[in-house]
Design a protein around this motif. Structure first.
Motif, PDB file in Angstrom:
ATOM      1  N   SER A 109       0.841  -0.966   0.168  1.00 15.14           N
ATOM      2  CA  SER A 109      -0.514   0.442   0.049  1.00 15.14           C
ATOM      3  C   SER A 109       0.955   1.328   0.000  1.00 15.14           C
ATOM      4  O   SER A 109       0.741   2.428  -0.823  1.00 15.14           O
ATOM      5  N   VAL A 110       1.543   1.271   1.029  1.00 10.58           N
ATOM      6  CA  VAL A 110       2.476   2.439   0.933  1.00 10.58           C
ATOM      7  C   VAL A 110       3.251   2.417  -0.084  1.00 10.58           C
ATOM      8  O   VAL A 110       4.041   4.057  -0.639  1.00 10.58           O
ATOM      9  N   LYS A 111       3.904   1.578  -1.153  1.00 19.17           N
ATOM     10  CA  LYS A 111       5.452   1.796  -1.552  1.00 19.17           C
ATOM     11  C   LYS A 111       6.492   2.247  -1.383  1.00 19.17           C
ATOM     12  O   LYS A 111       6.917   3.617  -2.058  1.00 19.17           O
ATOM     13  N   PRO A 112       7.481   2.278  -0.847  1.00 20.55           N
ATOM     14  CA  PRO A 112       8.357   2.400   0.633  1.00 20.55           C
ATOM     15  C   PRO A 112      10.156   2.576  -0.287  1.00 20.55           C
ATOM     16  O   PRO A 112       9.585   1.235  -1.243  1.00 20.55           O
ATOM     17  N   LEU A 113      10.670   3.282  -0.443  1.00 23.24           N
ATOM     18  CA  LEU A 113      11.890   2.840  -1.201  1.00 23.24           C
ATOM     19  C   LEU A 113      12.087   1.698  -0.500  1.00 23.24           C
ATOM     20  O   LEU A 113      13.551   0.406  -0.998  1.00 23.24           O
ATOM     21  N   PRO A 163      21.102 -12.957  18.754  1.00 22.55           N
ATOM     22  CA  PRO A 163      21.364 -12.864  17.639  1.00 22.55           C
ATOM     23  C   PRO A 163      19.853 -12.606  17.356  1.00 22.55           C
ATOM     24  O   PRO A 163      18.446 -12.710  17.391  1.00 22.55           O
ATOM     25  N   ARG A 164      20.001 -11.839  16.247  1.00 22.60           N
ATOM     26  CA  ARG A 164      18.301 -11.359  15.271  1.00 22.60           C
ATOM     27  C   ARG A 164      18.476 -11.476  13.872  1.00 22.60           C
ATOM     28  O   ARG A 164      19.367 -11.574  13.541  1.00 22.60           O
ATOM     29  N   MET A 165      17.308 -11.756  13.003  1.00 27.47           N
ATOM     30  CA  MET A 165      16.948 -12.111  11.734  1.00 27.47           C
ATOM     31  C   MET A 165      16.431 -10.853  11.311  1.00 27.47           C
ATOM     32  O   MET A 165      15.371 -10.256  11.665  1.00 27.47           O
ATOM     33  N   ILE A 166      17.218 -10.031  10.320  1.00 24.91           N
ATOM     34  CA  ILE A 166      16.951  -9.696   9.722  1.00 24.91           C
ATOM     35  C   ILE A 166      16.651  -9.071   8.337  1.00 24.91           C
ATOM     36  O   ILE A 166      17.421  -9.886   7.792  1.00 24.91           O
ATOM     37  N   LEU A 167      15.715  -9.035   7.948  1.00 24.05           N
ATOM     38  CA  LEU A 167      15.081  -8.917   6.454  1.00 24.05           C
ATOM     39  C   LEU A 167      15.314  -7.339   5.468  1.00 24.05           C
ATOM     40  O   LEU A 167      15.124  -6.389   6.468  1.00 24.05           O
ATOM     41  N   VAL A 168      15.991  -7.390   4.900  1.00 27.09           N
ATOM     42  CA  VAL A 168      16.223  -5.548   4.128  1.00 27.09           C
ATOM     43  C   VAL A 168      15.669  -6.173   2.934  1.00 27.09           C
ATOM     44  O   VAL A 168      15.983  -6.698   1.965  1.00 27.09           O
ATOM     45  N   ALA A 169      14.982  -4.809   1.994  1.00 23.37           N
ATOM     46  CA  ALA A 169      14.424  -4.981   1.128  1.00 23.37           C
ATOM     47  C   ALA A 169      14.560  -3.055   0.389  1.00 23.37           C
ATOM     48  O   ALA A 169      14.261  -2.179   1.231  1.00 23.37           O
ATOM     49  N   VAL A 170      14.645  -3.815  -1.171  1.00 24.93           N
ATOM     50  CA  VAL A 170      15.417  -2.035  -1.239  1.00 24.93           C
ATOM     51  C   VAL A 170      14.544  -2.591  -2.355  1.00 24.93           C
ATOM     52  O   VAL A 170      14.593  -3.750  -3.588  1.00 24.93           O
ATOM     53  N   GLN A 171      13.706  -1.331  -3.132  1.00 25.87           N
ATOM     54  CA  GLN A 171      13.461  -1.428  -5.177  1.00 25.87           C
ATOM     55  C   GLN A 171      14.771  -1.554  -5.529  1.00 25.87           C
ATOM     56  O   GLN A 171      15.262  -1.227  -5.399  1.00 25.87           O
ATOM     57  N   LYS A 172      14.349  -2.704  -6.360  1.00 26.25           N
ATOM     58  CA  LYS A 172      15.507  -3.417  -7.255  1.00 26.25           C
ATOM     59  C   LYS A 172      16.017  -1.877  -8.112  1.00 26.25           C
ATOM     60  O   LYS A 172      17.680  -2.720  -8.138  1.00 26.25           O
ATOM     61  N   PRO A 173      15.598  -0.977  -8.633  1.00 29.79           N
ATOM     62  CA  PRO A 173      17.027  -0.311  -8.769  1.00 29.79           C
ATOM     63  C   PRO A 173      17.983  -0.010  -8.741  1.00 29.79           C
ATOM     64  O   PRO A 173      18.953   0.004  -9.168  1.00 29.79           O
ATOM     65  N   HIS A 174      17.918   0.396  -6.878  1.00 33.20           N
ATOM     66  CA  HIS A 174      18.460   0.351  -5.988  1.00 33.20           C
ATOM     67  C   HIS A 174      19.463  -0.064  -5.231  1.00 33.20           C
ATOM     68  O   HIS A 174      20.003  -0.013  -4.122  1.00 33.20           O
ATOM     69  N   PHE A 175      18.100  -1.552  -5.106  1.00 30.45           N
ATOM     70  CA  PHE A 175      19.498  -2.783  -4.116  1.00 30.45           C
ATOM     71  C   PHE A 175      20.952  -2.554  -3.965  1.00 30.45           C
ATOM     72  O   PHE A 175      21.767  -2.934  -2.546  1.00 30.45           O
ATOM     73  N   LYS A 176      21.115  -2.116  -5.082  1.00 30.42           N
ATOM     74  CA  LYS A 176      23.156  -2.868  -5.704  1.00 30.42           C
ATOM     75  C   LYS A 176      23.357  -2.002  -4.614  1.00 30.42           C
ATOM     76  O   LYS A 176      25.114  -1.854  -4.109  1.00 30.42           O
ATOM     77  N   HIS A 177      22.911  -0.400  -3.917  1.00 36.24           N
ATOM     78  CA  HIS A 177      23.659   0.376  -3.485  1.00 36.24           C
ATOM     79  C   HIS A 177      24.039  -0.277  -1.752  1.00 36.24           C
ATOM     80  O   HIS A 177      24.106   0.262  -1.183  1.00 36.24           O
ATOM     81  N   PHE A 178      23.221  -1.071  -1.216  1.00 39.61           N
ATOM     82  CA  PHE A 178      22.824  -1.585   0.200  1.00 39.61           C
ATOM     83  C   PHE A 178      24.216  -2.387   0.281  1.00 39.61           C
ATOM     84  O   PHE A 178      24.222  -3.905  -0.155  1.00 39.61           O
ATOM     85  N   GLU A 179      24.642  -2.507   1.691  1.00 33.88           N
ATOM     86  CA  GLU A 179      25.801  -3.528   2.073  1.00 33.88           C
ATOM     87  C   GLU A 179      25.229  -3.539   3.365  1.00 33.88           C
ATOM     88  O   GLU A 179      24.990  -2.524   4.301  1.00 33.88           O
ATOM     89  N   TRP A 180      25.457  -4.163   4.095  1.00 35.04           N
ATOM     90  CA  TRP A 180      25.523  -4.993   5.918  1.00 35.04           C
ATOM     91  C   TRP A 180      26.370  -4.192   6.379  1.00 35.04           C
ATOM     92  O   TRP A 180      27.361  -3.910   6.018  1.00 35.04           O
TER      93      TRP A 180
END
Length: 341
Positions: A109-113, A163-180
């Motif tokens: 619904s929100v369509k965040p980045l 320990p915690r399980m983390i899910l990160v999602a980024v809009q497809k054109p910009h996911f390449k910029h994410f690093e843990w």
């Protein structure tokens, strides 16, 4: 830089993301005591969090989320962990408390980045691989690339094995910029070092000896639920781990029980010292909050049981901040690309 924070609890993740530079537009939490904590700290610390909604996340997803479309950079939250926790039956998608589908509905619904969701490490088990794959596939259909990773709180300065399980999602054109985020370089404080000032504030003569005993990282704090668990430090195994660190884990203490001069040990109801715990103090709620990574000026509203439950169920703010800073880097790159275009 605006966010929606789902299942905000006492604000551990919200505070970490705030410290990373995000601005919370709305926080949703169903527990009345946790909402009181959020409101109290928002006002006391002048955090500028716009709206704190006390209510069911499903109601927000069905009736309110769509109004925020196009305004939100990040949808984040810690959906309930019982469906995946080893302390429960690990029913996953068959557990009525599973709110991952509701979180994904809000994302749609929100369509965040970007999206950030956290949960217990039990979700990383092989039995839940199909469940994780289904979430990843759903996010892909919505236009996101995503990745799961278990992060250890003690790698980010939190004196606790959490320990915690983390899910990160980024809009497809910009996911390449994410690093843990990488573990920090500075040593993580021991329980003794982290709590020394609080244990010594009433003049306990044995505090130096206690600090030497508490020369390690704490086991995972257990907050319990409204149906199960109270103000203690977890099951028998956890209590034994706390005892090895010189802490009586049978219950959480009150502020009046911080050790003072002549402290010999925690008394039982009959006035005798609990066997095997001589010289071992109790943790108070503020001490547990310190172990969880909360700053000293963060307050918890409610009686001891309610306050400790909020602390024990929280996501450590330093871990949320570390991931949040990496997400902020993505946001700034994307903003720069749009300006350049």
């Amino acid at each position: 830089m605006k966010t929606i924070e789902m299942c905000a609890g006492a604000g551990g993740q919200a505070l970490g993301l705030h410290n990373a530079g995000f601005e919370h537009e709305v926080l949703i939490e169903i527990d009345e005591h946790a909402c009181s904590t959020l409101r109290f700290n928002n006002e006391k610390l002048n955090l500028g969090w716009n709206k704190i909604v006390e209510g069911d996340l499903k109601d927000f997803a069905n009736f309110s989320a769509a109004a925020y479309q196009g305004e939100i950079a990040l949808v984040a939250g810690g959906v309930p962990c019982p469906p995946f926790s080893k302390a429960g039956k690990q029913l996953g998608a068959d557990d009525e408390r599973d709110l991952f589908p509701t979180a994904l509905k809000i994302v749609q619904s929100v369509k965040p980045l970007m999206v950030m969701l956290e949960n217990v490490p039990g979700l990383a088990e092989s039995k839940f691989q199909p469940y994780r794959d289904a979430i990843t596939s759903h996010l892909s259909d919505l236009g996101y690339l995503s990745e799961w990773k278990v992060l250890q709180a003690s790698d980010f300065g939190v004196p606790q094995l959490r320990p915690r399980m983390i899910l990160v999602a980024v809009q497809k054109p910009h996911f390449k910029h994410f690093e843990w985020p990488e573990p920090i370089d500075t040593p993580t404080p021991t329980v003794g070092d982290a709590l020394f000032d609080m244990m010594s504030e009433k003049g306990w003569e044995g505090v130096e000896r206690w600090r030497e005993m508490a020369d390690g990282i704490a086991p995972t704090l257990v907050g319990g639920s409204k149906k199960h668990g109270g103000p203690d430090l977890g099951p028998t195994r956890a209590k034994a781990q706390w005892q090895a660190l010189g802490v009586n884990g049978h219950r959480v203490g009150s502020l009046e029980e911080v050790p003072g001069p002549g402290f010999k040990g925690v008394l039982m109801r009959n006035g005798t010292i609990r066997p095997g715990t001589e010289g071992m103090p109790l943790l108070t709620v503020p001490m547990a909050a310190k172990i969880q990574g909360f700053p000293a000026d963060w307050s918890f509203v409610g009686n001891k049981t309610n306050a400790y439950r909020q602390v024990g169920n929280a996501f450590p703010p330093p871990v949320a901040q570390a991931v949040g800073e990496k997400l902020m880097e993505v946001l700034r790159i994307v903003q720069g690309e749009y300006r350049a275009a």
